[in-house]
Design a protein around this motif. Structure first.
Motif, mmCIF file in Angstrom:
data_model
loop_
_atom_site.group_PDB
_atom_site.id
_atom_site.type_symbol
_atom_site.label_atom_id
_atom_site.label_comp_id
_atom_site.label_asym_id
_atom_site.label_seq_id
_atom_site.Cartn_x
_atom_site.Cartn_y
_atom_site.Cartn_z
ATOM 1 N N GLU A 29 0.895 -1.149 0.000
ATOM 2 C CA GLU A 29 0.000 0.000 0.000
ATOM 3 C C GLU A 29 0.942 1.209 0.000
ATOM 4 O O GLU A 29 1.825 1.285 0.864
ATOM 5 C CB GLU A 29 -0.863 -0.033 1.254
ATOM 6 N N VAL A 30 0.783 2.101 -0.940
ATOM 7 C CA VAL A 30 1.719 3.209 -1.095
ATOM 8 C C VAL A 30 1.001 4.532 -0.836
ATOM 9 O O VAL A 30 -0.063 4.789 -1.401
ATOM 10 C CB VAL A 30 2.349 3.202 -2.504
ATOM 11 N N HIS A 31 1.594 5.336 0.028
ATOM 12 C CA HIS A 31 1.058 6.662 0.346
ATOM 13 C C HIS A 31 2.041 7.696 -0.212
ATOM 14 O O HIS A 31 3.132 7.865 0.330
ATOM 15 C CB HIS A 31 0.934 6.833 1.861
ATOM 16 N N THR A 32 1.647 8.366 -1.291
ATOM 17 C CA THR A 32 2.496 9.372 -1.914
ATOM 18 C C THR A 32 1.870 10.746 -1.691
ATOM 19 O O THR A 32 0.665 10.915 -1.898
ATOM 20 C CB THR A 32 2.641 9.102 -3.424
ATOM 21 N N ASN A 33 2.690 11.702 -1.271
ATOM 22 C CA ASN A 33 2.180 13.042 -0.967
ATOM 23 C C ASN A 33 3.083 14.123 -1.534
ATOM 24 O O ASN A 33 4.290 14.116 -1.303
ATOM 25 C CB ASN A 33 2.124 13.248 0.550
ATOM 26 N N ASP A 34 2.489 15.043 -2.255
ATOM 27 C CA ASP A 34 3.174 16.286 -2.626
ATOM 28 C C ASP A 34 2.851 17.268 -1.509
ATOM 29 O O ASP A 34 1.720 17.722 -1.379
ATOM 30 C CB ASP A 34 2.659 16.790 -3.972
ATOM 31 N N LYS A 52 6.879 9.422 0.168
ATOM 32 C CA LYS A 52 6.292 8.155 -0.266
ATOM 33 C C LYS A 52 6.557 7.157 0.854
ATOM 34 O O LYS A 52 7.703 6.911 1.212
ATOM 35 C CB LYS A 52 6.910 7.658 -1.563
ATOM 36 N N ILE A 53 5.475 6.627 1.401
ATOM 37 C CA ILE A 53 5.569 5.651 2.473
ATOM 38 C C ILE A 53 5.014 4.336 1.938
ATOM 39 O O ILE A 53 3.897 4.288 1.414
ATOM 40 C CB ILE A 53 4.760 6.079 3.718
ATOM 41 N N GLY A 64 9.079 0.911 3.863
ATOM 42 C CA GLY A 64 10.019 1.903 3.375
ATOM 43 C C GLY A 64 9.438 3.298 3.461
ATOM 44 O O GLY A 64 8.210 3.467 3.497
ATOM 45 N N ALA A 65 10.312 4.285 3.511
ATOM 46 C CA ALA A 65 9.898 5.694 3.546
ATOM 47 C C ALA A 65 10.922 6.507 2.771
ATOM 48 O O ALA A 65 12.134 6.295 2.928
ATOM 49 C CB ALA A 65 9.785 6.188 4.982
#
Length: 110
Positions: A29-34, A52-53, A64-65
């Motif tokens: 599950e990938v959490h990408t934030n600008d 990106k977490i 990973g982070a």
């Protein structure tokens, strides 16, 4: 092991990349934030702030982070600590952080 590159903008990473996690068979599950428009980034007049977490969806463990921008070299240590001691993404998200700091944005990163 957390790594940082002290450039402008700063780069920092710990753990697996998204591609490596998928290759190893994790249910990623990938959490990408600008984050460049977030209050903490605007406070420092950041033009680049990104995260990106990578989380294992089945166990809620952080895999990973990765960070670009101000304070990435500090944030990466929090995620490295979580990975080392099995602190889940939900637990790190629910923690209370001093505000306004980049670490207080962790709850929005996840």
């Amino acid at each position: 092991m957390a790594t940082s590159v002290y450039t402008v903008p700063e780069l920092a990473a710990v753990g697996l990349t998204e591609a490596a996690a998928i290759q190893k068979g994790f249910a990623t599950e990938v959490h990408t934030n600008d984050m460049h428009d977030w209050f903490s980034a605007r406070t420092y007049a950041e033009t680049v702030a990104w995260s990106k977490i990578v989380v294992d969806r089945l166990t809620d463990r952080i895999l990973g982070a990765h960070f670009v921008g101000h304070a990435g070299q500090e944030l990466v240590n929090i995620f490295g600590l979580a990975m080392r001691f099995g602190i889940t993404a939900s637990q790190i998200k629910d923690n209370v952080y001093a505000y306004p700091t980049f670490s207080s944005d962790i709850k929005h990163m996840l």
